[in-house]
Scaffold this motif. Sequence first.
Motif, PDB file in Angstrom:
ATOM      1  N   HIS A   1      29.384  37.798  26.318  1.00  0.00           N
ATOM      2  CA  HIS A   1      30.606  37.409  25.601  1.00  0.00           C
ATOM      3  C   HIS A   1      31.830  37.994  26.304  1.00  0.00           C
ATOM      4  CE1 HIS A   1      28.016  35.874  22.442  1.00  0.00           C
ATOM      5  NE2 HIS A   1      27.407  37.045  22.398  1.00  0.00           N
ATOM      6  N   ALA A   2      31.817  37.950  27.635  1.00  0.00           N
ATOM      7  CA  ALA A   2      32.912  38.509  28.430  1.00  0.00           C
ATOM      8  C   ALA A   2      34.170  37.653  28.255  1.00  0.00           C
ATOM      9  CB  ALA A   2      32.525  38.559  29.904  1.00  0.00           C
ATOM     10  N   PRO A   3      35.345  38.280  28.278  1.00  0.00           N
ATOM     11  CA  PRO A   3      36.576  37.516  28.069  1.00  0.00           C
ATOM     12  C   PRO A   3      36.949  36.608  29.232  1.00  0.00           C
ATOM     13  CG  PRO A   3      37.093  39.802  28.581  1.00  0.00           C
ATOM     14  CD  PRO A   3      35.601  39.735  28.409  1.00  0.00           C
ATOM     15  N   ALA A   4      36.490  36.961  30.446  1.00  0.00           N
ATOM     16  CA  ALA A   4      36.902  36.178  31.616  1.00  0.00           C
ATOM     17  C   ALA A   4      36.097  36.595  32.837  1.00  0.00           C
ATOM     18  CB  ALA A   4      38.397  36.366  31.888  1.00  0.00           C
ATOM     19  N   ILE A   5      36.265  35.815  33.890  1.00  0.00           N
ATOM     20  CA  ILE A   5      35.752  36.136  35.224  1.00  0.00           C
ATOM     21  C   ILE A   5      36.963  36.368  36.121  1.00  0.00           C
ATOM     22  CG2 ILE A   5      34.460  35.262  37.217  1.00  0.00           C
ATOM     23  CD1 ILE A   5      33.024  33.357  35.184  1.00  0.00           C
ATOM     24  N   ARG A   6      36.930  37.416  36.923  1.00  0.00           N
ATOM     25  CA  ARG A   6      38.045  37.704  37.831  1.00  0.00           C
ATOM     26  C   ARG A   6      37.526  37.774  39.271  1.00  0.00           C
ATOM     27  NH1 ARG A   6      43.231  39.303  36.939  1.00  0.00           N
ATOM     28  NH2 ARG A   6      42.715  39.632  34.736  1.00  0.00           N
ATOM     29  N   VAL A   7      38.206  37.050  40.164  1.00  0.00           N
ATOM     30  CA  VAL A   7      37.787  36.968  41.566  1.00  0.00           C
ATOM     31  C   VAL A   7      38.823  37.660  42.445  1.00  0.00           C
ATOM     32  CG1 VAL A   7      37.070  35.440  43.440  1.00  0.00           C
ATOM     33  CG2 VAL A   7      36.714  34.742  41.065  1.00  0.00           C
ATOM     34  N   ALA A   8      38.356  38.470  43.376  1.00  0.00           N
ATOM     35  CA  ALA A   8      39.250  39.150  44.317  1.00  0.00           C
ATOM     36  C   ALA A   8      40.011  38.139  45.174  1.00  0.00           C
ATOM     37  CB  ALA A   8      38.437  40.085  45.212  1.00  0.00           C
ATOM     38  N   GLU A   9      41.130  38.562  45.726  1.00  0.00           N
ATOM     39  CA  GLU A   9      41.927  37.703  46.596  1.00  0.00           C
ATOM     40  C   GLU A   9      41.152  37.362  47.868  1.00  0.00           C
ATOM     41  OE1 GLU A   9      45.794  39.182  47.417  1.00  0.00           O
ATOM     42  OE2 GLU A   9      46.359  39.343  45.301  1.00  0.00           O
ATOM     43  N   ILE A  10      41.300  36.110  48.299  1.00  0.00           N
ATOM     44  CA  ILE A  10      40.649  35.606  49.504  1.00  0.00           C
ATOM     45  C   ILE A  10      41.739  35.246  50.510  1.00  0.00           C
ATOM     46  CG2 ILE A  10      39.070  33.863  50.451  1.00  0.00           C
ATOM     47  CD1 ILE A  10      37.761  35.635  48.335  1.00  0.00           C
ATOM     48  N   PRO A  11      41.600  35.606  51.791  1.00  0.00           N
ATOM     49  CA  PRO A  11      42.637  35.255  52.773  1.00  0.00           C
ATOM     50  C   PRO A  11      42.848  33.748  52.866  1.00  0.00           C
ATOM     51  CG  PRO A  11      41.082  36.843  53.689  1.00  0.00           C
ATOM     52  CD  PRO A  11      40.506  36.392  52.382  1.00  0.00           C
ATOM     53  N   GLU A  12      44.097  33.344  52.978  1.00  0.00           N
ATOM     54  CA  GLU A  12      44.462  31.924  53.044  1.00  0.00           C
ATOM     55  C   GLU A  12      44.434  31.472  54.507  1.00  0.00           C
ATOM     56  OE1 GLU A  12      45.482  28.331  51.080  1.00  0.00           O
ATOM     57  OE2 GLU A  12      44.910  30.258  50.223  1.00  0.00           O
ATOM     58  N   THR A  13      43.236  31.502  55.089  1.00  0.00           N
ATOM     59  CA  THR A  13      43.072  31.094  56.480  1.00  0.00           C
ATOM     60  C   THR A  13      41.679  30.526  56.674  1.00  0.00           C
ATOM     61  OG1 THR A  13      43.190  31.858  58.790  1.00  0.00           O
ATOM     62  CG2 THR A  13      42.256  33.381  57.207  1.00  0.00           C
TER      63      THR A  13
END
Length: 318
Positions: A288-300
């Motif tokens: 029942h987690a409130p969300a999933i959070r993903v680390a930043e990924i390089p825009e390349t």
Amino acid sequence: MPAPEILPDTRDGHARAAALLRGGALVALPTETVYGLAADARSDTAVAAIYAAKGRPSFNPLIVHLPDLAAAEALASFPGPALALARAFWPGPLTLVLPLKPGHGLPPRVTAGLPTVAIRVPAHPAMQAVLRAFGGPVAAPSANPSGRISATTAAHVTAGLGDRIAAVLDAGPTSVGVESTILAPAEGGTRLLREGGLPREAIEPLTGPLLLDTTPGAAVEAPGQLSSHYAPRAPLHLGGQPQPGEITIGFGPTGGELTLSATGDLAEAAARLFATLHTADALAEARHAPAIRVAEIPETGLGRAINDRLRRAAAPRG
């Protein structure tokens, strides 16, 4: 309707898949990018069944899969740098949106009534074997409910579509892991309609600078242009500080409970993206987690395709 038949990645399995397609059935097939939900692209009834099984909007066109360039040239014209792109990157994770030729034989439902068709020649040997055994064009969007996380394993397919399809050809996990790059070549320049498994850096030596056309507009010209897409059931957040209870997905030195690539390898991250989102979504539901959070990924490079999928997965739901 019974659970889908699981077909082996053998000559008999390929022949069975082709026979089911000839009978108008839906069969999930592996490509190097993701699993596709395949049907005879010449049959309006079979194509309609794709839209029904996925819950896909009728204005969202399908990609037609063919075994080689010669088969593609029978359906469509190749303007501008299209032929050079096809020769350089087919078979592979590139889709070209091309003008239809007269007498192409595809029902309007495949193209969502547009005068163009999205065509790809996939590299996966199992998909190639089925295409050649079938002997015709195959329409195959990603094998998942519309708007949800794409399938990169046979298990993802059966979990998402279950008894709505006849069979799944199980050839293990896909290698690229994100859908194909979609281009619309023309004499005046080549537009990028969707970031994908073929990065811009590989394309632009042939085309010159791509005309970036990746934001959704009033008209959808190709798959993957809807603002909300690839979404888990749990809300998805990109970057920022994790909040209590969230399921975290890391990248490189930014750790998490799960990771796309501990070494910061973009090819590994792309290959693992959808499988990791499936795992995170299951954890979020169980806890029942409130969300999933993903680390930043390089825009390349492939990072652009990964970020494209993540931004659409995080977009407000319709």
